[in-house]
Design an enzyme around this catalytic site. Structure first.
Site, short mmCIF file in Angstrom:
data_model
loop_
_atom_site.label_atom_id
_atom_site.label_comp_id
_atom_site.label_asym_id
_atom_site.label_seq_id
_atom_site.Cartn_x
_atom_site.Cartn_y
_atom_site.Cartn_z
N ARG A 49 63.74 35.38 51.05
CA ARG A 49 64.68 36.23 50.31
C ARG A 49 63.91 37.26 49.47
O ARG A 49 64.27 38.45 49.40
CB ARG A 49 65.51 35.34 49.40
N LEU B 251 59.14 32.78 43.05
CA LEU B 251 60.38 33.37 42.54
C LEU B 251 61.36 33.53 43.67
O LEU B 251 60.99 34.08 44.73
CB LEU B 251 60.11 34.78 42.02
N HIS B 252 62.57 33.09 43.50
CA HIS B 252 63.57 33.33 44.54
C HIS B 252 64.99 33.48 44.00
O HIS B 252 65.90 33.79 44.73
CB HIS B 252 63.55 32.23 45.60
N ARG B 253 65.19 33.24 42.69
CA ARG B 253 66.57 33.30 42.17
C ARG B 253 67.07 34.74 42.21
O ARG B 253 66.33 35.67 41.83
CB ARG B 253 66.64 32.81 40.74
N ASP C 121 60.68 30.21 38.98
CA ASP C 121 62.08 30.05 38.58
C ASP C 121 62.71 28.88 39.35
O ASP C 121 63.93 28.75 39.40
CB ASP C 121 62.88 31.35 38.79
#
Ligand code: UD1
Length: 371
Positions: free
Chosen positions: A243, A208-210, A288
């Site tokens: 992030r 997940l990074h969005r 994502d």
């Protein structure tokens, strides 16, 4: 040296898409190639280790643009690239995907009246809140050569009025990389899974990074709720983007909620070959990422995409990918449903996802730019 092509890469998925094309171009006479790394991704785990695994040549030039707001990052790439393009005047600037470096490079080149070739053109999520959607649309607008990966890309570009002679349906260079690397990734897999303490087919992988999934603390807390029943069934390996790690460090209550998920293991990002082996052996992938939706389609691994939309509809049509949004109950229900079913054999790959996309692109570039 013949006609000079200048390739611009900046972020992890760019490296995967560029590597086979750089090799295909190097196999042809009549081309010189310059590789520019913008420095959008600079951690070894997101950059250097990918260059190693993908056997990419070291960049000829580095812009060291680094992180920042969208405007800061885009501007840093544009300022770094402009003097290089003025000095070298390459025959064409080749850009990949949808990251800020792609947008910055294509705008800079177009304003200098240099032809732009966009690899992975035409994809649309129709979601203007995604920075990538803006990057894709603007890049396609200023590109002379648009290389598409799936039929939806051709349809979107035709609807937007892009002249058909500019559009070349070539397949997917990310899949070229996957097909080239899969043997090596499978050789490494035993050691990688052993180190992680999991069995083939007996674990889930999460990435997940969005911003929409990792920036609001309530999104991370919702994720913990969704993951709990999954972790009760099987271990979940979560190689976390910097992030995401940063967000967890900044929101201790969200980090605590994830800590409480049974058998969830948050780790450093993995290099390309190790991650490919990990995905290949997974029972289920939750993500994502755009690229992972495509890679799981080729590998035949069930994928739940934690978004409401995808710019890669072919992955849903092929049956490996399901959009499950961000509602924890919906995510958990879809995961448990997938775990209860039999693992299906990989579907027929999408058209032209055959490992030869880079050769097709090199052939077009050769037709257009060498005499
Ligand atoms: C970028 C792309 C995204 C792509 C993703 C792949 C844009 C708008 N986004 O997202 O489309 O799916 O790459 O990974 O271009 N950071 C580090 N080390 C690094 C790079 C980033 O610590 O080497 C951290 C920094 O805090 C930075 C944050 O990650 O501010 C976000 O990095 P950025 O390059 O802006 O976007 P990504 O989330 O990586």
């Amino acid at each position: 040296m013949g006609t000079d092509l200048l390739f611009v890469v900046g972020a992890r998925p760019n490296f995967v898409k560029a590597a086979p094309l750089l090799r295909a171009v190097a196999r042809r006479t009549g081309f010189g190639a310059t590789l520019v790394h913008t420095g959008q991704h600079y951690d070894a785990s997101l950059s250097e280790l990918f260059f190693r695994d993908l056997e990419l040549p070291l960049p000829d030039l580095r812009l060291e643009a680094g992180s920042g707001t969208h405007a800061e990052q885009t501007a840093a790439v544009m300022r770094g690239l402009e003097p290089i393009l003025i000095e070298r005047r390459p025959a064409c600037v080749v850009v990949f995907g949808d990251v800020n470096s792609t947008l910055a490079a294509s705008l800079t080149a177009a304003k200098l009246c240099l032809p732009v070739a966009h690899v992975e053109a035409g994809l649309r999520s129709f979601d203007p809140s995604m920075p990538e959607e803006i990057n894709r649309r603007v890049t396609d607008c200023v590109s002379q050569l648009l290389f598409t990966t799936e039929p939806s890309g051709n349809e979107n570009l035709a609807r937007e009025g892009v002249p058909g002679e500019r559009v070349h349906f070539v397949g997917n260079t990310m899949v070229d990389s996957l097909r080239e690397a899969l043997g090596a990734a499978r050789k490494l897999r035993g050691r990688v899974l052993g180190d992680l303490g999991v069995e083939p087919g007996g674990y889930a992988v999460l990435t997940l990074h969005r911003p929409s999934n990792v920036d609001p603390p309530e999104a991370l807390r919702g994720l913990a709720t969704a993951l709990t029943p999954i972790g009760e069934r099987l271990p979940i390996l979560f190689p976390a983007h910097p992030r995401t790690r940063g967000r967890l460090a900044a929101t201790p209550d969200a980090a605590q909620a994830l800590d409480a998920v049974p058998r969830l293991s948050i780790r450093e990002p993995l290099p390309y070959l190790e991650f490919l082996g990990l995905m290949d052996g997974a029972r289920l992938v939750l993500t994502d990422s755009g690229g992972i939706q495509e890679e799981t389609t080729v590998l035949g691994v069930p994928c739940l995409t934690l978004r409401e939309n995808t710019e890669r509809p072919i992955t849903v049509e092929r049956g490996t990918n399901r959009l499950v949004g961000s509602d924890p109950r919906r995510i958990a229900a879809a995961a448990l449903h997938s775990l209860a079913g039999e693992r299906q054999p990989p579907p027929e790959p999408p058209p032209l996802w055959d490992g030869c996309a880079a050769e097709r692109i090199a052939a077009v570039l050769s037709d257009v730019f060498t005499t």
